[in-house]
Design an enzyme around this catalytic site. Structure first.
Site, PDB file in Angstrom:
ATOM      1  N   GLU B 200      38.819   1.456 -33.747  1.00  0.00           N
ATOM      2  CA  GLU B 200      38.859   2.300 -32.719  1.00  0.00           C
ATOM      3  C   GLU B 200      39.849   2.169 -31.610  1.00  0.00           C
ATOM      4  O   GLU B 200      40.600   3.436 -31.057  1.00  0.00           O
ATOM      5  CB  GLU B 200      37.381   2.546 -32.098  1.00  0.00           C
ATOM      6  CG  GLU B 200      36.113   3.169 -33.057  1.00  0.00           C
ATOM      7  CD  GLU B 200      35.521   2.198 -33.712  1.00  0.00           C
ATOM      8  OE1 GLU B 200      35.848   0.948 -33.778  1.00  0.00           O
ATOM      9  OE2 GLU B 200      34.740   2.699 -34.670  1.00  0.00           O
ATOM     10  N   HIS B 269      23.396   2.522 -30.281  1.00  0.00           N
ATOM     11  CA  HIS B 269      23.994   3.624 -30.899  1.00  0.00           C
ATOM     12  C   HIS B 269      23.496   4.936 -30.464  1.00  0.00           C
ATOM     13  O   HIS B 269      23.327   6.190 -30.942  1.00  0.00           O
ATOM     14  CB  HIS B 269      23.618   3.517 -32.411  1.00  0.00           C
ATOM     15  CG  HIS B 269      24.276   2.693 -33.077  1.00  0.00           C
ATOM     16  ND1 HIS B 269      24.163   1.406 -33.180  1.00  0.00           N
ATOM     17  CD2 HIS B 269      25.333   2.646 -34.259  1.00  0.00           C
ATOM     18  CE1 HIS B 269      24.875   0.521 -33.985  1.00  0.00           C
ATOM     19  NE2 HIS B 269      25.582   1.483 -34.650  1.00  0.00           N
TER      20      HIS B 269
END
Lengths: 335, 466
Positions: B200, B269
């Site tokens: 990322e 998450h």
């Protein structure tokens, strides 16, 4: 180009010849950086430059030699020690100095400062203050070159300190995977702020850092502008040929502290003096010029004066330019 | 004859001791030569000459203590070189060697007394082909899932502009972790639909670099939770560079992906980043609810020259919505949408919370409470005018967001309402938000932590004193 890391300086590969014009041009360009940086240090001492100011003194041969390997349109991007790169790319010393003093005629209108300057016209993409961030950004510039198939190459500079940031290796992986036209240049000046390379890096030969990505690496004497130029030419040719990235480790040295406020207590005065006396990159070129009889001491003095005038004028310009208009506070946030 | 001044060797140094002179009158000096040593409370440092010349007089004796910065310490004659001037002569001097750091720290120029906080109007601009307000009568509506609306938005913009490309994890061969990029690889090929490694930080930075070179990347994060690895590039590189370059370097880039709580995936998450990104000048932050807004706003975002954070919601991807069957459907950035007109209370919400707000409004209507629901849609720039106008009518405010309360979107909405409509309020504004805890895994605890229709109803009843 070998697919493995190698050392090419010292034993075996010697720098090729350079013409009189080229040597004089190197001398001039390197001297401009040094005198400019000395003047910036002086203005800092006078309180005219604020914040952080990282000088490039000692490392001049790296950017000047590599610039000589580029074609028009090839990009450069680096970290915060960026004044030398901008001068080498041909940006206006007046605008750079005026940015250092935070004035409206600065290249970022006084809103960026020492670490944040750019010129699309000169293909200089910063000037980045976060250690290592420019490595991903430079990889993106190279991605754009490949996407557009425009044949351009991006030189992405970083220091031995940035070489320990994770995103450097994230970028290496993608650049090698996608064969992006990027030359990674680690300017190993041996100190990441105050931490020596021996204290920061488990593998101190940074040219080997691309091995697990199949990125060839080469160690280069970064104090010898001709060695740098030759390595740069080989690297740029390799990269432009669609072979993917390459990593050049430039062994260099900064004479000044990490920034202006660094007393540099982590190294001895003798160590610094040794480099200044025996490995100075400008003295080296000067010797090549005089030994070959390309110019007399007087000729070189004339160049010195010419450079001094440019730098003095830039300092005058940077002090005469007004501060940015208050209305600039709220501009350039959105397009 | 010029003067050599006591230098400041750090941003904070105001005075120092002249520990040692290394030159004497009559010495010829070169630029870079060390001429003196200076001591501060932190360190001993060397003073290097900048000009060449001959030392005239030493104005401050060796060993002098507390020498103020910018005090002349020596004179220098030009020696053999006849340089017209040295910038030293133009040095600002505070009379009698007073604290010159004042010169640096307090520029004479007056600061604007009250910086304007509202974003420039240009950020609100939409490249309007056909915007919702101008829907022709008789426009057909079609059913589409949110995921397909997003896919269509990307496909249309990629057809329109070859500089637009999509990159991210599993966007190509796998067709998208949530199938949002389904069939894009087949249409546009691997050069424009790029599978990245799980990296990322690296690919966000690569995307910004490509944007600086003039491309228009769409960077998909598999979820926004993973973008925390990349947040430096989003903020420090994408959001700030236009400003730091004095307007030269733009980053036309869209970062998108699912944001907020999914179902039972626990704290790492399940985070809502709405307030994080909407804090940052230079970013546009969009969080749509339905398919029409998602499509129209994503198309506007891709065309926008600024970096855009586009927050989707996983729990809505499979929902079917009505969307106008219009060619080139665009929704303007920076404009809230009043989803339900009402007279008694204003409820603001964005993303999935709009569903809760609408459901709550339905229930409240049964009790005779007429709620107005504003879908913020864009969080930065926030459409303050629409909110204020509504509160002036309803005199009550409830904000709903999925994220935490502290420094949240609701906190910002409340602050703006208090500043601009304080006198119109008949009750303290109230916020509905996630409990102040990492999101738990257990089903019952998760439900307790997240905003719900009941919690919205409860908050509305509190502000309406029912």
């Amino acid at each position: 180009m070998a697919q493995t890391a190698q050392r090419t300086n010292g034993n075996g590969v010697h720098a090729s010849e350079a013409s009189k014009d080229e040597l004089l041009s190197f001398y001039r360009d390197m001297l401009l950086i040094r005198r400019f940086e000395e003047r910036a240090g002086q203005l800092y001492g006078m309180g005219l430059i604020g914040g952080f100011c990282h000088l490039y003194i000692g490392q001049e041969a790296v950017v000047v030699g590599l610039q000589a390997a580029l074609k028009a349109g090839d990009q450069m991007i680096t970290g915060y020690r960026d004044h030398g790169h901008m001068l080498a790319q041909g940006m206006d010393p007046n605008a750079i100095m005026a940015e250092l003093t935070g004035r409206r005629d600065g290249s970022s209108k006084g809103k960026g400062g020492s670490m944040h300057m750019f010129s699309i016209e000169k293909a200089f993409y910063g000037g980045h203050g976060i250690v290592g961030a420019q490595v991903s950004l430079g990889t993106g510039l190279a991605f754009a070159n490949k996407y557009r198939k425009d044949g351009k190459v991006c030189l992405t500079f970083f220091g031995d300190g940035a070489a320990n940031q994770g995103q450097v290796y994230e970028s290496f992986n993608m650049a090698a995977l996608w064969k992006l036209p990027v030359v990674y240049i680690v300017e190993n000046n041996q100190y990441a702020m105050g931490t020596s390379i021996q204290r920061s890096s488990s593998e101190t030969h940074l040219y080997k850092r691309g091995v697990s990505f199949n990125i060839p690496g080469e160690e280069v004497d970064g104090m010898d502008v001709l060695a740098v130029r030759d390595a740069g030419r080989r690297a740029v040719e390799f990269v432009r040929g669609g072979n993917g990235p390459i990593l050049l480790e430039m062994k260099t040295y900064r004479y000044r502290g990490h920034s202006m406020s660094d007393p540099a207590k982590y190294r001895t005065k003798e160590e610094v003096d040794e480099v200044k006396t025996h490995r100075d990159p400008i003295d080296h070129v000067k010797k090549l010029i005089t030994d070959a009889g390309h110019a007399s001491e007087d000729d070189l003095k004339a160049i010195d004066r010419e450079i001094r005038d440019i730098v003095v004028k830039s300092a005058e310009f940077a002090q005469a330019s007004p501060e940015p208009d208050p209305s600039e506070l709220m501009t350039d946030i959105y397009l | 004859m010029t003067q050599i001044l006591m230098p400041a060797l750090s941003p904070t140094m105001e005075e120092g001791n002249l520990a040692k002179w290394l030159v004497k009158p009559g010495d010829k000096i070169e630029p870079g030569q060390v001429i003196a040593e200076i001591e501060t409370d932190k360190a001993t440092m060397e003073v290097e000459a900048v000009d060449e010349g001959v030392i005239g007089e030493l104005l401050v004796a060796e060993g002098a203590q507390g020498v103020k910065v910018n005090t002349p310490i020596a004179t220098l004659s030009n020696g053999e070189t006849q340089n017209a001037s040295s910038s030293m002569e133009e040095a600002p001097r505070s009379g009698g060697g007073g604290a010159p750091s004042v010169v640096k720290k307090e520029p004479q120029e007056a600061r604007p007394s009250r910086p304007v906080a509202s974003p420039p109007q240009s950020a609100l601009r939409a490249d309007s082909s056909s915007i919702e307000e101008e829907l022709p009568a008789g426009t057909q509506m079609i059913k589409i899932t949110l995921r397909d609306a997003l896919r269509d938005a990307m496909a249309e913009e990629m057809r329109r502009d070859k500089d637009v490309f999509l990159m991210g994890e599993e966007v190509a061969e796998y067709q998208g972790a949530y199938k949002v990029s389904r069939e894009l690889l087949q249409e546009f090929g691997p050069e424009r639909v790029v599978d990245t490694p799980i990296t990322e930080h690296g690919f966000a930075g690569l995307g910004v670099g490509a944007a600086m070179a003039g491309l228009k990347p769409i960077v998909e994060f598999m979820t926004w939770n993973f973008a925390m690895q990349a947040i430096d590039q989003i903020i420090n590189s994408a959001a700030k560079t236009l400003y730091m370059s004095g307007g030269q370097i733009k980053s036309s880039i869209v970062f998108r992906g699912p944001n907020g709580a999914a179902s039972r995936v626990a704290a790492q998450h399940s985070q809502d980043y709405s307030s994080w990104y909407s804090h940052v000048p230079g970013l546009i932050v969009i969080a749509p609810y339905d398919a029409a807004d998602a499509k129209g706003l994503l198309k506007s975002a891709i065309r926008n020259p600024n970096p855009v954070v586009f927050l989707e919601h996983e729990m809505l991807y499979g929902h079917e919505f009505q969307i106008p069957d219009v060619k080139d459907w665009l929704v303007p950035i920076g404009k809230a949408r009043i989803r339900r007109q009402g007279a008694d209370v204003t409820i603001t919400a964005h993303s999935r919370m709009v569903a809760h707000a609408m459901k709550a409004a339905e229930e409240l209507a049964k009790d005779g409470i007429d709620a107005e629901v504003i879908d913020l849609r864009t969080l930065r720039p926030l459409d303050t005018a629409t909110i204020i106008e509504s509160v002036k009518k309803t005199n009550r405010l409830v904000t709903v967001e999925e994220g935490w309360g502290q420094s949240g979107v609701g906190a910002e909405v409340c602050a703006r309402v208090m500043a601009e409509a304080f006198d119109y309020l008949d009750a303290p504004p109230t916020r509905v938000h996630q409990a102040d805890t990492p999101l738990p895994y257990a089903a019952n605890l998760e439900a307790l932590a997240l905003p719900s229709v009941d919690k919205v109803i409860e908050a509305v009843k509190a502000v309406t004193y029912r």
